[in-house]
Design an enzyme around this catalytic site. Structure first.
Site, PDB file in Angstrom:
ATOM      1  N   SER A 118       3.858  -2.072  10.647  1.00 40.01           N
ATOM      2  CA  SER A 118       5.270  -1.692  10.136  1.00 40.01           C
ATOM      3  C   SER A 118       6.009  -3.520   9.586  1.00 40.01           C
ATOM      4  CB  SER A 118       5.579  -1.645  11.560  1.00 40.01           C
ATOM      5  OG  SER A 118       5.246  -0.457  11.301  1.00 40.01           O
ATOM      6  N   GLY A 141       2.832   2.403  10.744  1.00 37.31           N
ATOM      7  CA  GLY A 141       4.087   3.434  10.675  1.00 37.31           C
ATOM      8  C   GLY A 141       4.910   4.124  12.085  1.00 37.31           C
ATOM      9  N   LYS A 145       0.373   4.071   0.133  1.00 39.43           N
ATOM     10  CA  LYS A 145      -0.647   5.537   0.259  1.00 39.43           C
ATOM     11  C   LYS A 145       0.187   6.574  -1.168  1.00 39.43           C
ATOM     12  CE  LYS A 145       0.628   4.179   5.079  1.00 39.43           C
ATOM     13  NZ  LYS A 145       0.722   3.710   6.259  1.00 39.43           N
ATOM     14  N   ASN A 171       0.995  -1.116   0.320  1.00 40.90           N
ATOM     15  CA  ASN A 171       0.242   0.369   0.094  1.00 40.90           C
ATOM     16  C   ASN A 171       0.497   0.865  -0.025  1.00 40.90           C
ATOM     17  OD1 ASN A 171      -1.728   1.915   0.256  1.00 40.90           O
ATOM     18  ND2 ASN A 171      -1.767   1.471   2.757  1.00 40.90           N
ATOM     19  N   GLU A 194      -4.881  -4.956  11.120  1.00 40.83           N
ATOM     20  CA  GLU A 194      -4.097  -3.351  10.945  1.00 40.83           C
ATOM     21  C   GLU A 194      -4.462  -3.137  11.924  1.00 40.83           C
ATOM     22  OE1 GLU A 194      -1.690  -2.729   6.787  1.00 40.83           O
ATOM     23  OE2 GLU A 194      -3.991  -1.381   7.410  1.00 40.83           O
ATOM     24  N   HIS A 211      -8.789   1.359   4.774  1.00 35.21           N
ATOM     25  CA  HIS A 211      -7.525   1.508   5.753  1.00 35.21           C
ATOM     26  C   HIS A 211      -7.727   2.559   6.575  1.00 35.21           C
ATOM     27  CE1 HIS A 211      -3.816   2.147   6.062  1.00 35.21           C
ATOM     28  NE2 HIS A 211      -3.113   1.314   5.519  1.00 35.21           N
ATOM     29  N   GLU A 248      -6.098   4.783   7.537  1.00 35.01           N
ATOM     30  CA  GLU A 248      -6.381   6.134   7.685  1.00 35.01           C
ATOM     31  C   GLU A 248      -7.485   6.856   6.830  1.00 35.01           C
ATOM     32  OE1 GLU A 248      -2.194   5.965   5.145  1.00 35.01           O
ATOM     33  OE2 GLU A 248      -1.404   5.409   6.988  1.00 35.01           O
TER      34      GLU A 248
HETATM   35  C1  PEP Z   1      -0.728  -0.294   5.836  1.00 33.27           C
HETATM   36  O1  PEP Z   1      -0.047   1.491   5.460  1.00 33.27           O
HETATM   37  O2  PEP Z   1      -1.563  -0.884   5.521  1.00 33.27           O
HETATM   38  C2  PEP Z   1       0.880  -0.086   6.885  1.00 33.27           C
HETATM   39  C3  PEP Z   1       0.056  -1.058   7.066  1.00 33.27           C
HETATM   40  O3  PEP Z   1       1.976   0.173   7.272  1.00 33.27           O
HETATM   41  P1  PEP Z   1       3.608   0.604   7.316  1.00 33.27           P
HETATM   42  O4  PEP Z   1       3.264  -0.890   7.072  1.00 33.27           O
HETATM   43  O5  PEP Z   1       4.085   1.854   7.551  1.00 33.27           O
HETATM   44  O6  PEP Z   1       2.918   0.168   8.978  1.00 33.27           O
END
Ligand code: PEP
Length: 264
Positions: free
Chosen positions: A226, A186, A11, A9, A180, A107, A109
């Site tokens: 992460s 992040g 973003k 992803n 998630e 998501h 965000e």
């Molecule tokens: C995501 O945006 O779905 C995500 C898991 O981000 P990150 O791997 O940077 O934590």
């Protein structure tokens, strides 16, 4: 057997030019590097699926750069209405037209920065399932939910509402769930293998109680938060985790390739 998914992803990263270069590099790796060739064979054998979700404006560049079919494309969001006065939104049929196979919905965000609710996401999921696109539907708890022991309640609320009117075979065959935990996205903080497994097993059991074991066994559940090459093998070794949704570590081809290497 469930096909593993390694999905990036991006973003709001990677403009059209960078996306074109990324796709060329990843396809070259799949075609020439020893591990890359094994990964390509695993994709052909349906053991893994490699997905990238560029920003809307870079999807065309990914399609133009792509020579083969080893990499699948996803959008990062969509609106449920088919057309009309919804400034700034993109419809599912517009996304279908680009050649995407998947669309990420819900998501964290989108939920926490843009205020998307379970009610809206129910509409988005239903509308997606009326198209050929397949949803990657994200769920996950905030840190305060985890600390107060409410993780399973949050997952239950986020899932029950959106899938209550769906049929089990549709959920099992078409929906991909991405667990998630918001506090891990992040932040560099990854859920432990055990915590990630427990949450994904809980989601699978919820699907079993709502739709039956066959649906639950078919349902693909990803972990995201992460994930990177250093921790991906451990997470992927968990029995209820069928892949990864990766943000930061998917933006550059080299780190994304390293993660793919741990999934084959
Ligand atoms: C995501 O945006 O779905 C995500 C898991 O981000 P990150 O791997 O940077 O934590």
């Amino acid at each position: 057997m469930r096909t593993r998914m390694i999905a990036g992803n991006w973003k709001m990263n990677n403009n059209a030019a960078v996306t074109g270069e990324f796709v060329k590099k990843l396809e070259a790796w799949l075609d020439s590097d020893e591990v890359g060739k094994k990964s390509a064979a695993a994709v052909k054998d349906k053991k893994i699926e490699i997905v990238i979700a560029p920003p809307f404006t870079s999807i065309g560049a990914a399609v133009a750069a792509k020579k083969g079919s080893l990499i699948s494309l996803s959008a990062q969001n969509a609106y449920f209405e088919p057309k009309g006065a919804f400034t700034g939104e993109i419809s599912l049929s517009m996304i279908e037209e680009t050649g995407c196979k998947y669309v990420i919905l819900g998501h964290s965000e989108r939920r926490h920065i843009f205020g998307e609710t379970d009610e809206l996401l129910e509409k988005k999921l239903a509308a997606t399932l009326a198209t050929k696109l397949l949803p990657i539907f994200c769920v996950g708890e905030l840190l305060e939910d985890r600390e107060s022991g409410a993780t399973n309640d949050v997952l239950t609320t986020q899932l029950k509402r959106v899938w209550k009117n769906l049929k089990g075979d549709v959920v099992g065959e078409k929906v991909v769930i991405a667990y998630e935990p918001v506090w891990a996205i992040g932040t560099g903080k990854t859920a432990s293998n055990d915590d990630a497994q427990k949450a994904c097993a809980f989601i699978r059991d919820l699907a079993a109680s709502d739709f039956g074991r066959k649906t639950a066994d078919a349902l693909r559940i990803l972990y995201g938060g992460s994930a990177k090459a250093d921790n991906s093998a451990g997470i992927l070794s968990q029995p209820d985790i069928d892949g990864l949704l990766i943000g930061g570590a998917s933006v550059a081809p080299e780190s994304f390739e390293k993660i793919i290497s741990t999934a084959i």
